[in-house]
Design a protein around this motif. Structure first.
Motif, PDB file in Angstrom:
ATOM      1  N   SER A 183       0.838  -1.214   0.000  1.00 45.68           N
ATOM      2  CA  SER A 183       0.000   0.000   0.000  1.00 45.68           C
ATOM      3  C   SER A 183       0.864   1.252   0.000  1.00 45.68           C
ATOM      4  CB  SER A 183      -0.913   0.020   1.230  1.00 45.68           C
ATOM      5  OG  SER A 183      -1.931  -0.923   1.086  1.00 45.68           O
ATOM      6  N   CYS A 187       1.131   4.587  -2.527  1.00 42.55           N
ATOM      7  CA  CYS A 187       0.578   5.805  -1.908  1.00 42.55           C
ATOM      8  C   CYS A 187       1.179   7.052  -2.521  1.00 42.55           C
ATOM      9  CB  CYS A 187       0.839   5.778  -0.404  1.00 42.55           C
ATOM     10  SG  CYS A 187       0.243   7.270   0.421  1.00 42.55           S
ATOM     11  N   ASN A 332      -6.411   3.751   1.413  1.00 39.50           N
ATOM     12  CA  ASN A 332      -5.331   2.828   1.069  1.00 39.50           C
ATOM     13  C   ASN A 332      -4.262   2.775   2.171  1.00 39.50           C
ATOM     14  OD1 ASN A 332      -3.624   1.102  -0.503  1.00 39.50           O
ATOM     15  ND2 ASN A 332      -2.497   2.904  -1.227  1.00 39.50           N
ATOM     16  N   HIS A 351      -8.375  -0.255  -2.931  1.00 38.21           N
ATOM     17  CA  HIS A 351      -7.703   0.899  -3.532  1.00 38.21           C
ATOM     18  C   HIS A 351      -8.148   1.078  -4.982  1.00 38.21           C
ATOM     19  CE1 HIS A 351      -3.647   3.172  -4.327  1.00 38.21           C
ATOM     20  NE2 HIS A 351      -4.670   3.990  -4.209  1.00 38.21           N
TER      21      HIS A 351
END
Lengths: 379, 377
Positions: A183, A187, A332, A351
């Protein structure tokens, strides 16, 4: 005065904290001046891989929270909305913490007037067990010989008991399936501008913290802490601001690349998803850890969904309901995936769904001031 | 508010779990991603482990049955009452039941008391496989195994072992599962699922170079001398410290042996177990029954004296997990009532009987237990 360099006036803090120790000093100021009741921070536990959340109410304890712990991927959102709602607190917020809190405030789950968010610029965190394995495999080092870790210029750097430093490029580690959490790789929010201030080392001079003021309250906080002698402040150079911007932009670009790899090119096929859902033991871990999931009366426990303990559950019902409730607000943070006992890559689907919703409604959770589209009844 | 990292008490896997503590109360659980066994992942059973702390049937005071009804009494009165009755029996009429749910320190203290009285002692392994843990070397590398045979259901009952099985399968391992019930989760995650009527008649002749995970009440001695020397056996005990109790040389009893021992006792002192849940009649010939537990159970209801103990979140100590790994549990909160640690109750009772257990504090007891276990190795 949007950008500042900040340095603590406390020698002990300077010794223990990152950069100029701005965050620890500001916490000290907020606590000693009784502006907040407590500081929710990560305290170092057994070793550098162990960050344990704790509400600090005695400013002497703050030193134990100084310094970064990149191997402790916690999210403070739910701890605050569930257990600290009635207190005035300050909290260090990575972007995913700040986004969770901002989103929760729009959903009436926290009151941001009670929360000072001192943002931490973040290039991602590493799961503690992954970090240990990686240090053993690629650094050829006993993970327990590491006394400090940091991330700088794209490298994960460890410092050993004997004073030696070892560094490896994060790119290389990630190519081999290690490095930052998936994640975090995707990001694209590195600077938490939804917090009151955003702090970090990008563009900072040695021994100073680079601070971006993000709210009126953040500005006052810096001014007052300076007035009371907790910090000193100076202006960064134009060049420093440019460097920081450059780092941020290249990290956003990298994140977009990972989004494409994870969520399009290598997105699990329907067959693979079937294999994942077949493992689900319906532990509700994903729901219970999700910072944005908060209904007291949960649909997932209704008779018509629960099917009396049947495992695996029907994914269209179980994850379908979760997706419909949460995906618009999904920031997320990857906590669902972290705690899944069956390693189902849940954040991939959440996500991806959020990005689809973003395409349609233009809504960016945790960043936009707007209400999430499905709750925006005004339209 | 703070988070106390401890060990899940709900099975023998020994997962890490954090307890969220605020104002002296446990409000919930928090993942401990730093724990090497489960990396912050807990099953539903583990994620509800804190519920026992404020269980509605929580025992709060010592109870003595007077004229058929329980009366709350002081610790002093309860222990004097037990001691005065205990003195009437010979050692061979007295039985202590230890528990795989108690710490090593608790069980060790109980064993010392039983030995001091020359009384019988045992612990029920429930549905665990019967294993001589001192003899067996536990090979836990599930993820690297090529062929895995599972007897029983680790997915529903020990999910964090199930996780390792799934990881092995992702790397190409072949999974065969035997179970007495047809369950979707097992059929979907095995290459071959075989429903059996009884675990006792499983024929393992076809399997070679296998890791056999046993989560069923089987006597593993039956694998000892067979011709398939390549077997690696991974027994999975039911309770968090079944392995620990066995390693302390407290006889590990399967259900039949357990019930026979219960029937054969005049003075019975049961710690942390609830046989009456399975069979109420099993205790009907017992002359004097003491039950020491966290909650008021079906067995406690039949007792002459009931003693309230602290649950795992209210005490320090160690559990030995299925891999024989000794892990520390950490006191997160004080009890809201008069419950004491099991070992402390036993020590107080021993004092009433003029038996010196040889330790004065938890630290002394813990050290003694650790050196006892070390000597065994």
């Amino acid at each position: 005065m949007k950008y500042l360099l900040v340095r603590s006036t406390d020698k002990e803090i300077l010794k223990r904290a990152e950069c100029g120790g701005a965050i620890t000093s500001l916490f000290k100021y907020l606590l000693e001046e009784n502006i907040v009741d407590g500081i929710l921070a990560l305290k170092r536990g057994e070793d550098i891989y162990d960050g344990v959340p704790e509400l600090i109410t005695d400013s002497k304890e703050l030193l134990n929270t100084a310094g970064s712990l990149h191997c402790s991927p916690v999210n403070f959102g739910k701890l605050i909305s569930k257990y600290l709602r009635d207190m005035k607190i300050a909290v260090p917020t990575k972007p995913c913490d700040a986004m969770a809190l901002k989103e929760l405030s729009k959903l009436n789950q926290v009151d941001l007037n009670n929360i000072y968010m001192l943002g931490l610029n973040c290039g991602g965190t590493i799961s503690p067990i992954t970090a240990m394995k990686m240090i053993e495999l690629f650094y050829n080092v006993d993970p327990f010989d590491v006394v400090k870790e940091e991330i700088d210029k794209g490298k994960f750097i460890i410092k050993l008991k004997n004073g030696e430093h070892k560094a490896i490029k994060i790119d290389e580690l990630e190519e081999r399936g290690f490095g930052r959490r998936k994640s975090c790789q995707r990001c694209e929010v590195m600077v938490p501008r939804m917090a009151d201030i955003a702090c970090g080392n990008w563009g900072a001079e040695e021994g100073w913290t680079f601070v971006e003021i993000c709210s009126e309250r953040g500005k006052e906080l810096i001014e007052n802490a300076k007035k009371e002698g907790y910090i000193e402040v100076k202006e960064p150079s134009e060049r420093a601001i440019k460097i920081r911007e450059k780092i941020e932009n290249s990290m956003i670009k990298l994140a977009k690349k990972f989004q494409k790899i994870h969520l399009e090119d290598n997105f699990p096929s329907l067959e693979e998803w079937k294999k994942y859902w077949n493992r689900c033991i319906k532990c509700y871990g994903c729901r219970d850890i999700c910072p944005l999931c908060f209904c007291e009366d949960c649909r997932l426990e209704k008779d018509y969904v629960d099917e009396k303990g049947k495992i695996p559950p029907d994914p269209l019902m179980f994850q379908g309901i979760r997706l419909s409730h949460v995906s618009q607000s999904c920031i997320n943070c990857g906590q669902c995936e972290d705690v899944c006992p069956m390693d189902i890559p849940l954040a991939y689907i959440f996500h991806r769904m959020q990005l689809k919703i973003r395409d349609v409604f233009g809504y960016v959770p945790g960043v936009d001031d707007k209400i999430p589209p499905l709750f925006d009844f005004e339209k | 508010m703070k988070i106390i990292n401890t060990i899940c008490p709900n099975c023998s896997v020994g997962c890490g779990v954090g307890l969220i503590v605020k104002d002296g109360k446990v409000l919930g659980i928090y993942p401990n991603k730093r724990h090497p066994i489960n990396e912050g992942k807990n099953c539903l059973n583990g994620r509800t482990c804190h519920k026992i702390i404020n269980h509605e049937k929580r025992l709060k005071n010592p109870l003595i049955k007077k004229n058929g009804a329980f009366v709350e009494v002081s610790w002093e009165e309860a222990l004097n009452y037990i001691a005065s009755h205990l003195k009437k029996y010979n050692g061979d009429e007295i039985t202590f039941i230890a528990s795989g749910k108690c710490t090593n320190e608790d069980n060790y203290a109980l064993k010392k008391l039983a030995d001091g009285l020359k009384a019988k002692i045992g612990h029920c392994i429930c549905n665990s496989p019967k294993v001589d843990y001192a003899e067996v070397s536990i090979s836990g590398d599930i993820e690297e195994a090529k062929n895995i045979v599972i007897i029983g259901d680790v997915f529903s009952e020990h999910a964090l072992i199930g996780r390792k099985v799934i990881k092995a399968r992702d790397k190409g391992a072949r999974i065969t599962i035997f179970n007495t019930e047809e369950r979707e989760i097992l059929k979907l995650n095995a290459d071959k699922f075989i429903k059996v009527d009884s675990y006792l008649d499983i024929d393992l002749n076809d399997f070679k170079d296998d890791l056999i995970i046993i989560n069923a009440p089987i006597d593993t001695d039956k694998f000892k001398n067979n011709k398939f020397k390549n077997f690696k056996i991974l027994p999975v005990a039911k309770h968090c410290n079944t392995v620990g109790a066995t390693l302390l040389n407290i006889p590990a009893l399967n259900r039949e042996e357990y019930f026979n021992l219960l029937k054969d006792s005049e003075f019975l002192y049961i710690v942390g177990e609830n046989p009456a849940l399975v069979n109420k009649d099993i205790l009907k010939d017992v002359d004097f029954l003491v039950v020491q537990d966290v909650i008021f159970t079906e067995t406690a209801d039949l007792a002459d004296v009931v003693l309230p103990t602290r649950c795992w979140a209210e005490k320090d100590g160690t559990f030995t997990n299925f891999e024989k790994k000794i892990q520390h549990i950490k006191k997160a909160v004080d009890p809201q009532h008069k419950a004491l640690e099991d070992w402390k109750i036993i020590k107080k009772l021993a004092e009433k009987l003029n038996i010196n257990l040889g330790f004065e504090s938890f630290d002394e007891l813990h050290k003694e237990v650790m050196s006892y276990l070390k000597d065994l190795n």
